[in-house]
Design a protein around this motif. Structure first.
Motif, mmCIF file in Angstrom:
data_model
loop_
_atom_site.group_PDB
_atom_site.id
_atom_site.type_symbol
_atom_site.label_atom_id
_atom_site.label_comp_id
_atom_site.label_asym_id
_atom_site.label_seq_id
_atom_site.Cartn_x
_atom_site.Cartn_y
_atom_site.Cartn_z
ATOM 1 N N TYR A 33 0.664 -1.455 0.095
ATOM 2 C CA TYR A 33 0.088 -0.102 0.177
ATOM 3 C C TYR A 33 0.713 0.828 -0.051
ATOM 4 C CZ TYR A 33 0.811 1.211 4.866
ATOM 5 O OH TYR A 33 1.046 1.132 6.525
ATOM 6 N N SER A 34 0.673 2.253 -0.034
ATOM 7 C CA SER A 34 1.302 2.954 -0.920
ATOM 8 C C SER A 34 0.880 4.708 -0.223
ATOM 9 C CB SER A 34 1.573 2.948 -2.607
ATOM 10 O OG SER A 34 0.475 4.049 -2.921
ATOM 11 N N GLU A 35 1.443 6.030 0.386
ATOM 12 C CA GLU A 35 1.030 7.361 0.462
ATOM 13 C C GLU A 35 1.675 7.901 0.012
ATOM 14 O OE1 GLU A 35 1.778 7.200 4.486
ATOM 15 O OE2 GLU A 35 -0.015 6.128 5.289
ATOM 16 N N VAL A 36 0.427 9.309 -0.779
ATOM 17 C CA VAL A 36 1.343 9.957 -1.817
ATOM 18 C C VAL A 36 0.624 11.502 -0.870
ATOM 19 C CG1 VAL A 36 1.864 11.159 -4.068
ATOM 20 C CG2 VAL A 36 1.362 8.785 -3.302
ATOM 21 N N ILE A 37 1.255 12.382 -0.639
ATOM 22 C CA ILE A 37 0.634 13.871 -0.200
ATOM 23 C C ILE A 37 0.261 14.639 -1.468
ATOM 24 C CG2 ILE A 37 1.312 15.805 1.044
ATOM 25 C CD1 ILE A 37 2.730 13.815 3.125
ATOM 26 N N THR A 44 -4.321 7.398 -0.625
ATOM 27 C CA THR A 44 -3.453 5.829 -0.200
ATOM 28 C C THR A 44 -4.303 5.021 -1.502
ATOM 29 O OG1 THR A 44 -5.340 4.961 0.823
ATOM 30 C CG2 THR A 44 -3.315 6.260 1.659
ATOM 31 N N SER A 45 -2.747 4.045 -1.495
ATOM 32 C CA SER A 45 -3.287 2.837 -2.699
ATOM 33 C C SER A 45 -3.164 1.734 -1.621
ATOM 34 C CB SER A 45 -3.539 3.432 -3.338
ATOM 35 O OG SER A 45 -2.204 3.021 -4.268
ATOM 36 N N THR A 46 -3.539 0.356 -3.416
ATOM 37 C CA THR A 46 -2.996 -0.870 -2.534
ATOM 38 C C THR A 46 -3.279 -1.428 -4.013
ATOM 39 O OG1 THR A 46 -4.500 -1.318 -0.145
ATOM 40 C CG2 THR A 46 -3.939 -2.899 -1.140
ATOM 41 N N PHE A 47 -1.465 -2.411 -4.107
ATOM 42 C CA PHE A 47 -1.644 -2.872 -4.920
ATOM 43 C C PHE A 47 -0.441 -3.565 -5.107
ATOM 44 C CE2 PHE A 47 1.032 0.323 -3.864
ATOM 45 C CZ PHE A 47 3.057 -0.463 -4.346
ATOM 46 N N SER A 48 -0.784 -4.514 -5.878
ATOM 47 C CA SER A 48 -0.182 -5.916 -5.944
ATOM 48 C C SER A 48 0.587 -6.116 -7.591
ATOM 49 C CB SER A 48 -1.222 -6.788 -6.279
ATOM 50 O OG SER A 48 -0.763 -8.172 -6.429
ATOM 51 N N ARG A 49 1.754 -6.746 -7.096
ATOM 52 C CA ARG A 49 2.889 -6.905 -8.402
ATOM 53 C C ARG A 49 3.587 -7.920 -8.628
ATOM 54 N NH1 ARG A 49 7.225 -2.499 -6.619
ATOM 55 N NH2 ARG A 49 5.374 -0.761 -7.054
ATOM 56 N N ILE A 119 5.311 7.530 -0.058
ATOM 57 C CA ILE A 119 5.985 5.378 0.343
ATOM 58 C C ILE A 119 5.055 4.475 -0.331
ATOM 59 C CG2 ILE A 119 6.821 4.667 2.463
ATOM 60 C CD1 ILE A 119 6.961 7.633 3.531
ATOM 61 N N ALA A 120 6.007 3.480 -0.266
ATOM 62 C CA ALA A 120 4.938 1.911 -0.109
ATOM 63 C C ALA A 120 5.539 1.162 1.007
ATOM 64 C CB ALA A 120 5.372 1.300 -1.672
ATOM 65 N N TYR A 121 4.171 0.692 1.508
ATOM 66 C CA TYR A 121 5.115 -0.309 2.491
ATOM 67 C C TYR A 121 4.506 -1.509 2.205
ATOM 68 C CZ TYR A 121 4.808 4.099 4.919
ATOM 69 O OH TYR A 121 4.991 5.326 6.123
ATOM 70 N N ARG A 122 4.750 -2.314 2.149
ATOM 71 C CA ARG A 122 4.571 -3.755 2.215
ATOM 72 C C ARG A 122 3.405 -4.625 3.547
ATOM 73 N NH1 ARG A 122 7.483 -7.262 -0.393
ATOM 74 N NH2 ARG A 122 9.123 -6.969 -1.022
#
Length: 124
Positions: A33-37, A44-49, A119-122
């Protein structure tokens, strides 16, 4: 004058030894999931790669992109089914720094100078 030179020398020596940790290959695949200001608002968004596709869930919508890694720390995203002109533009993302469970990145449309950071978090 002599003290300034010595201070400057030690400053250069100390900063040249510092290297930002970048274990980018640890983040090529997985669930994140990531956070962008943007304008003082957090998005925020969630993604699978996987190795070649990223599926992002944002604001109740799903976007799929093809991914092409330039090197371990840089990737280009191309929207699979663009719905407008903005989605037709490829996005370049560069990982700037990593930790054991996150990475800091900057991204922009390919060919443009304006960059955003996030920032992206696992996800566990």
């Amino acid at each position: 004058m002599k003290h300034r030179f010595i201070f400057l020398f030690f400053l250069i020596v100390l900063t040249s030894c510092y290297q930002v940790e970048r274990n980018c290959s640890d983040f090529k695949t997985g669930l994140f999931y990531s956070e962008v200001i943007i304008n003082d608002k957090i998005f925020t968004s969630t993604f699978s790669r996987t190795d070649s596709i990223q599926v992002e869930f944002y604001n109740g919508k799903v976007d799929s992109t093809q991914i092409r890694w330039i090197n371990d720390c840089e990737v280009v995203y191309k929207t699979i089914n663009p719905k407008n002109m903005a989605e037709r533009k490829d996005v370049h993302l560069k990982i700037l720094k990593t930790t054991d469970s996150s990475y800091t990145f900057e991204y922009s449309y390919v060919g443009e100078n304006f960059k955003q950071k996030g920032i992206a978090y696992r996800k566990k």
